[in-house]
Scaffold this motif. Structure first.
Motif, PDB file in Angstrom:
ATOM      1  N   LEU A 127       4.530   4.631  -7.169  1.00  0.00           N
ATOM      2  CA  LEU A 127       4.954   6.005  -7.407  1.00  0.00           C
ATOM      3  C   LEU A 127       3.922   6.807  -8.204  1.00  0.00           C
ATOM      4  O   LEU A 127       4.053   8.025  -8.325  1.00  0.00           O
ATOM      5  N   ALA A 128       2.918   6.153  -8.744  1.00  0.00           N
ATOM      6  CA  ALA A 128       1.854   6.890  -9.425  1.00  0.00           C
ATOM      7  C   ALA A 128       1.093   7.796  -8.470  1.00  0.00           C
ATOM      8  O   ALA A 128       0.498   8.787  -8.888  1.00  0.00           O
ATOM      9  N   VAL A 129       1.105   7.446  -7.170  1.00  0.00           N
ATOM     10  CA  VAL A 129       0.459   8.296  -6.169  1.00  0.00           C
ATOM     11  C   VAL A 129       1.378   9.481  -5.889  1.00  0.00           C
ATOM     12  O   VAL A 129       2.538   9.290  -5.540  1.00  0.00           O
ATOM     13  N   PRO A 130       0.894  10.719  -6.029  1.00  0.00           N
ATOM     14  CA  PRO A 130       1.789  11.878  -5.941  1.00  0.00           C
ATOM     15  C   PRO A 130       2.575  11.983  -4.652  1.00  0.00           C
ATOM     16  O   PRO A 130       3.697  12.470  -4.657  1.00  0.00           O
ATOM     17  N   ALA A 131       2.022  11.543  -3.524  1.00  0.00           N
ATOM     18  CA  ALA A 131       2.721  11.722  -2.248  1.00  0.00           C
ATOM     19  C   ALA A 131       3.849  10.720  -2.042  1.00  0.00           C
ATOM     20  O   ALA A 131       4.662  10.892  -1.144  1.00  0.00           O
ATOM     21  N   VAL A 132       3.923   9.674  -2.836  1.00  0.00           N
ATOM     22  CA  VAL A 132       4.894   8.604  -2.609  1.00  0.00           C
ATOM     23  C   VAL A 132       6.223   8.975  -3.256  1.00  0.00           C
ATOM     24  O   VAL A 132       6.278   9.474  -4.374  1.00  0.00           O
ATOM     25  N   ARG A 133       7.310   8.710  -2.528  1.00  0.00           N
ATOM     26  CA  ARG A 133       8.654   8.994  -2.996  1.00  0.00           C
ATOM     27  C   ARG A 133       9.363   7.686  -3.346  1.00  0.00           C
ATOM     28  O   ARG A 133       8.952   6.605  -2.944  1.00  0.00           O
ATOM     29  N   PRO A 134      10.460   7.748  -4.118  1.00  0.00           N
ATOM     30  CA  PRO A 134      11.132   6.521  -4.544  1.00  0.00           C
ATOM     31  C   PRO A 134      11.584   5.621  -3.406  1.00  0.00           C
ATOM     32  O   PRO A 134      11.434   4.390  -3.497  1.00  0.00           O
ATOM     33  N   THR A 135      12.147   6.154  -2.331  1.00  0.00           N
ATOM     34  CA  THR A 135      12.594   5.287  -1.253  1.00  0.00           C
ATOM     35  C   THR A 135      11.403   4.607  -0.568  1.00  0.00           C
ATOM     36  O   THR A 135      11.537   3.499  -0.040  1.00  0.00           O
ATOM     37  N   GLN A 136      10.254   5.248  -0.580  1.00  0.00           N
ATOM     38  CA  GLN A 136       9.058   4.626  -0.018  1.00  0.00           C
ATOM     39  C   GLN A 136       8.611   3.460  -0.906  1.00  0.00           C
ATOM     40  O   GLN A 136       8.259   2.383  -0.419  1.00  0.00           O
ATOM     41  N   ALA A 137       8.623   3.696  -2.226  1.00  0.00           N
ATOM     42  CA  ALA A 137       8.270   2.613  -3.148  1.00  0.00           C
ATOM     43  C   ALA A 137       9.275   1.480  -3.052  1.00  0.00           C
ATOM     44  O   ALA A 137       8.921   0.297  -3.176  1.00  0.00           O
ATOM     45  N   ASP A 138      10.558   1.806  -2.813  1.00  0.00           N
ATOM     46  CA  ASP A 138      11.569   0.761  -2.645  1.00  0.00           C
ATOM     47  C   ASP A 138      11.242  -0.114  -1.431  1.00  0.00           C
ATOM     48  O   ASP A 138      11.361  -1.346  -1.481  1.00  0.00           O
ATOM     49  N   GLY A 139      10.854   0.511  -0.340  1.00  0.00           N
ATOM     50  CA  GLY A 139      10.506  -0.270   0.843  1.00  0.00           C
ATOM     51  C   GLY A 139       9.321  -1.172   0.601  1.00  0.00           C
ATOM     52  O   GLY A 139       9.296  -2.337   1.021  1.00  0.00           O
ATOM     53  N   PHE A 140       8.315  -0.657  -0.092  1.00  0.00           N
ATOM     54  CA  PHE A 140       7.134  -1.455  -0.428  1.00  0.00           C
ATOM     55  C   PHE A 140       7.527  -2.629  -1.325  1.00  0.00           C
ATOM     56  O   PHE A 140       7.064  -3.769  -1.131  1.00  0.00           O
ATOM     57  N   ALA A 141       8.414  -2.368  -2.290  1.00  0.00           N
ATOM     58  CA  ALA A 141       8.840  -3.436  -3.198  1.00  0.00           C
ATOM     59  C   ALA A 141       9.621  -4.510  -2.458  1.00  0.00           C
ATOM     60  O   ALA A 141       9.452  -5.713  -2.713  1.00  0.00           O
ATOM     61  N   ARG A 142      10.481  -4.124  -1.515  1.00  0.00           N
ATOM     62  CA  ARG A 142      11.230  -5.123  -0.759  1.00  0.00           C
ATOM     63  C   ARG A 142      10.298  -5.989   0.083  1.00  0.00           C
ATOM     64  O   ARG A 142      10.543  -7.178   0.275  1.00  0.00           O
ATOM     65  N   ALA A 143       9.222  -5.387   0.577  1.00  0.00           N
ATOM     66  CA  ALA A 143       8.278  -6.167   1.375  1.00  0.00           C
ATOM     67  C   ALA A 143       7.562  -7.202   0.518  1.00  0.00           C
ATOM     68  O   ALA A 143       7.268  -8.303   0.977  1.00  0.00           O
ATOM     69  N   LEU A 144       7.284  -6.864  -0.738  1.00  0.00           N
ATOM     70  CA  LEU A 144       6.579  -7.796  -1.614  1.00  0.00           C
ATOM     71  C   LEU A 144       7.519  -8.790  -2.292  1.00  0.00           C
ATOM     72  O   LEU A 144       7.181  -9.962  -2.450  1.00  0.00           O
ATOM     73  N   LEU A 145       8.684  -8.315  -2.717  1.00  0.00           N
ATOM     74  CA  LEU A 145       9.554  -9.142  -3.552  1.00  0.00           C
ATOM     75  C   LEU A 145      10.739  -9.728  -2.802  1.00  0.00           C
ATOM     76  O   LEU A 145      11.452 -10.574  -3.347  1.00  0.00           O
ATOM     77  N   GLY A 146      10.993  -9.256  -1.580  1.00  0.00           N
ATOM     78  CA  GLY A 146      12.140  -9.749  -0.842  1.00  0.00           C
ATOM     79  C   GLY A 146      13.439  -9.321  -1.479  1.00  0.00           C
ATOM     80  O   GLY A 146      13.580  -8.193  -1.961  1.00  0.00           O
ATOM     81  N   SER A 147      14.400 -10.215  -1.534  1.00  0.00           N
ATOM     82  CA  SER A 147      15.725  -9.884  -2.048  1.00  0.00           C
ATOM     83  C   SER A 147      15.719  -9.608  -3.541  1.00  0.00           C
ATOM     84  O   SER A 147      16.702  -9.096  -4.083  1.00  0.00           O
ATOM     85  N   GLY A 148      14.627  -9.937  -4.216  1.00  0.00           N
ATOM     86  CA  GLY A 148      14.561  -9.679  -5.659  1.00  0.00           C
ATOM     87  C   GLY A 148      14.392  -8.225  -6.009  1.00  0.00           C
ATOM     88  O   GLY A 148      14.492  -7.853  -7.178  1.00  0.00           O
ATOM     89  N   ALA A 149      14.114  -7.366  -5.023  1.00  0.00           N
ATOM     90  CA  ALA A 149      13.882  -5.945  -5.287  1.00  0.00           C
ATOM     91  C   ALA A 149      15.192  -5.190  -5.227  1.00  0.00           C
ATOM     92  O   ALA A 149      15.498  -4.517  -4.248  1.00  0.00           O
ATOM     93  N   GLY A 150      15.996  -5.309  -6.268  1.00  0.00           N
ATOM     94  CA  GLY A 150      17.288  -4.643  -6.299  1.00  0.00           C
ATOM     95  C   GLY A 150      17.227  -3.301  -6.984  1.00  0.00           C
ATOM     96  O   GLY A 150      16.264  -2.980  -7.689  1.00  0.00           O
ATOM     97  N   PRO A 151      18.274  -2.479  -6.815  1.00  0.00           N
ATOM     98  CA  PRO A 151      18.272  -1.130  -7.413  1.00  0.00           C
ATOM     99  C   PRO A 151      18.302  -1.136  -8.929  1.00  0.00           C
ATOM    100  O   PRO A 151      17.901  -0.158  -9.551  1.00  0.00           O
TER     101      PRO A 151
END
Length: 775
Positions: free
Chosen positions: A262-286
């Motif tokens: 999210l430090a990148v100005p164009a990135v939105r929270p739901t986009q960062a959430d998708g990236f986190a789920r790809a890296l962390l799997g089920s551990g990326a909870g809200p």
């Protein structure tokens, strides 16, 4: 213009529904199309984007989709809600702000569960802000150790499916001028009531200076970030921006906390959430602590783009809940405990009797704006308090050209800090003050927001040291009197840097028109100084002259008045659609205004609400270039002779002319001064300037102005926008009018969005502590 070529905040993507402009009307008494120096008829094209990409106060509508908690996204969606969808406001839970925005949030004590550092002391006393800050800073070392123990390496998940190219498109949209949607803070909390006196905090050592550009990352750092991005299915072209923003350890930091994307100005929270789920799997909870910590900072940063320096705790908790955080109060409490944000108490109402509890509102802010605001308050109080005493300037006052100037000279003779308000015609009063002070042997500097005034420098150039009196051995400006024109354009960080550069005993005059659009950066410095009433305030009696001045003065008080314009000083040109609006604007600039008034086309400025759409600055500039300086655009879209706007930093829009280009970059002529824009910055810092937004135009004036209001610009209009745009004209104003009754309605009803700031309260506290009465 947070778009690098537009110094304001993130774009409001709202697109108004096209309206039937068949019965377009303008101010009563102004000339209609039948009298306008423009030819009728033009081909129709698609309706323009109404939103002003520059406007830090633009609101987005209610009714957008509710929050998509992390982990709730469909498996096959990939990074959905990436720029292609969410940047348009469709999937951004912040879009729900219209229904329950910051302006609807309660004002009051800390919600249950808030850290005890944010609670009022027993017996009606208050926790002092300095004690809060000190306690938080003492905790930093312990917190850092705890974070190191808590955050360990994480396993990479499977690559995220979906359209990662959309995220790349979002970043490129920011770089090219189409910024991401503004988030949650379109409506600000109500302004605080008068604060009760409390002991003032000690003066900070130095004011925060405007942030310098981050150092370029090493190739190894970029490669490491690229590998992490690839594992998460994000565009690898983000590697450079991420490494620049997060530093040499960016790859490890991103792997441990994917939401740092999210430090990148164009990135939105739901986009960062998708990236986190790809890296962390089920551990990326809200409710992941890493996610909530980043979200708190991101939301405050978005609020800063809207001009706020802090937010009320309930507002921030509501925003966190809309992003799916299960326990928003606990998440905010954790951020306060981690010292990643600061908490402040502002007393509400008059002081209470001993033993009673003083009502307070709890404000939360990032360290940079908070420290800048406190430094500015302390510096202003210092200038008012260290003033050596009245000087004998009566002879200069007696020789003043008018009563308003004489009153200003007398006020400055007797005070270290003075506020001066007035319209465009009143700018001559502080300039006359400067001349009188120089005649008395004082060292004087006049600083304005934009270049143009004789014997003045710009605020940005003064702070950089490229213009102005320079600094002494102690780093302070070598001057006795600083006069700041266009004071409403001062943000807290620039103002704090200015004031910290002034020596004890120096005088400061803040002068400006409170009716114009506010600063591109966070804060409302001039408005807060006026609201605090802790220094003399001089209101100019000099009216803006002529029909244009009469029209603008009426707009300032919410009236679109009838004006008598026998010389066609004000002309209304009704249009049916965006295509006709562009046609008429080009005709006015290229033919009608030069022929009728003898004003060259180069001295006619077009102003429109937004950059995008069929009648935004991009479309207008393309049409104006084709007519006034056609060419292939062989220098990155530019040709010699092109009229451009150079934006070296957010909040600065400097008019220039293209001269040439070579391996070094694009060569510009900026008011006679040669400027070279390196080729890697041309796309982000330079855009054509025949047509600009009102935010880019503020602080400057032209002999003639053409204001273009396409049919769907209605939602972008407000009283301060109209006041600013119309007020840029000196001799002639043409209004290409396609918004029907939306124009008088905006002038009468749509007020500027308030900003949540602390400066007024801090100034009152410091004045009370110093025994200075309200002015």
């Amino acid at each position: 213009m947070q778009d690098p070529a537009e110094p304001a905040d993130a774009e409001d993507p709202t697109e108004a529904r096209p309206e039937d402009a068949a019965a377009a009307t303008g101010p009563a008494g102004a000339h209609t199309a039948g009298e306008a120096p423009a030819d009728p008829g033009a081909p129709a094209v698609a309706q323009p984007e109404a939103a002003d990409a520059a406007d830090p106060t633009e609101a987005r509508p209610a009714g957008t989709a509710p929050a998509d908690p992390a982990g709730a996204q469909a498996a096959g969606a990939g990074p959905e809600g990436l720029a292609g969808g969410e940047a348009a406001g469709a999937a951004d839970p912040a879009g729900a702000a219209g229904a329950e925005g910051p302006g609807d949030s309660p004002v009051g004590p800390t919600p249950d569960g808030t850290d005890t550092a944010a609670e009022p002391a027993a017996g009606g006393g208050l926790t002092e802000a300095q004690a809060e800050l000190a306690a938080q800073r003492i905790e930093r070392e312990r917190i850092a150790r705890r974070k190191a123990e808590r955050e360990g390496p994480v396993e990479a998940g499977a690559k995220l499916s979906g359209r990662a190219a959309d995220l790349l498109a979002a970043v490129r949209a920011v770089e090219s001028g189409a910024k991401p949607s503004s988030a949650y803070f379109d409506d600000a909390p109500a302004a605080p009531r008068k604060a009760a006196p409390v002991p003032p905090p000690p003066r900070p050592a130095a004011a925060p200076a405007p942030a310098a550009a981050p150092a370029a990352p090493s190739a190894d750092a970029v490669d490491a970030v690229r590998a992490v991005l690839a594992r998460g299915g994000a565009p690898e072209s983000l590697a450079g921006p991420v490494a620049t923003l997060l530093g040499e350890g960016a790859a490890q930091e991103l792997a441990q906390n994917p939401w740092r994307l999210l430090a990148v100005p164009a990135v939105r929270p739901t986009q960062a959430d998708g990236f986190a789920r790809a890296l962390l799997g089920s551990g990326a909870g809200p409710g992941d602590e890493r996610r909530t910590a980043v979200l708190v900072g991101w939301l405050l940063a978005q609020a800063g783009l809207k001009g706020h320096t802090a937010l009320e705790a309930p507002v921030l908790e509501k925003a966190l809940a809309q992003y799916g955080v299960p326990e928003p109060a606990a998440a905010l409490e954790q951020s306060i405990a981690d010292a990643s944000v600061l908490v402040f108490h502002e007393p509400l109402g008059p002081p209470v009797e001993e033993g009673e509890e003083q009502p307070v509102r709890i404000l939360v802010g990032l360290e940079g704006p908070a420290m800048a605001e406190e430094s500015l308050a302390d510096g202003l109080a210092r200038l008012a308090g260290t003033f050596d005493g009245p000087a004998d300037w009566e002879q200069a006052a007696a020789a003043a050209p008018d009563r308003s100037t004489a009153e200003l000279i007398r006020a400055v003779a007797g005070h270290g800090l003075v506020a001066h308000t007035g319209g465009e015609a009143a700018r001559g009063e502080p300039l006359a003050l400067a001349a009188a002070a120089r005649g008395l042997g004082l060292r004087v500097c006049v600083a304005a927001h934009a270049p143009g005034d004789r014997d003045s420098v710009t605020v940005a150039e003064l702070l950089s040291g490229r213009e102005g009196p320079g600094r002494d051995a102690d780093g302070q400006f070598a001057l006795d009197l600083l006069i700041v024109l266009d004071a409403p354009q001062l943000d807290v960080e620039s103002a704090a840097a200015l004031v910290e550069g002034m020596a004890d005993g120096a005088r400061l005059v803040l002068s400006g028109d409170p009716g114009v659009l506010g600063s591109a950066g966070a804060g409302r410095v001039f408005g807060d100084v006026l609201a605090a009433r802790t220094c003399p305030q001089l209101v100019s009696r000099t009216p803006d002259p002529g029909p244009v001045g009469e029209l603008v003065s009426g707009v300032g008080i919410g009236e679109l008045n009838q004006v008598d314009a026998p010389g066609k000083e004000v002309v209304i040109v009704p249009v049916q659609d965006a295509g006709e609006a562009v046609h008429r604007a080009v005709q006015l600039v290229a033919e009608s205004v030069p022929r009728a008034f003898g004003i060259p086309a180069d001295h006619v400025q077009v102003i429109t609400p937004g950059h995008g759409g069929s009648a935004g600055t991009r479309a207008l500039n393309a049409a104006l270039k084709e007519r006034l300086n056609p060419g292939p655009g062989r220098f990155g879209g530019f040709d010699p002779g092109d009229r451009v706007v150079h934006v070296p930093a957010p909040g600065q829009a400097l008019p220039a002319r293209v001269v040439s280009a070579d391996a070094e970059g694009l060569h510009l002529d900026r008011a006679g001064a040669p400027v070279v824009v390196p080729k890697e910055f041309v796309e982000s810092q330079v855009r054509h300037g025949w047509a600009v937004t009102a935010h880019q135009a503020v602080g400057a004036r032209w002999p003639a102005v053409v204001v273009v209001l396409p049919g769907d610009a209605a939602q972008a209009l407000s009283r301060d926008w109209v006041y600013t745009a119309f007020g840029r004209a000196e001799r002639h104003l043409s209004v290409v009018h396609g918004v029907d009754q939306a124009l008088p309605r905006a002038v009468a009803e749509v007020l500027p969005k308030p900003r949540t700031t602390r400066l007024a309260g801090l100034l009152k506290v410091l004045a009370a502590a110093g025994g200075r009465p309200e002015q």
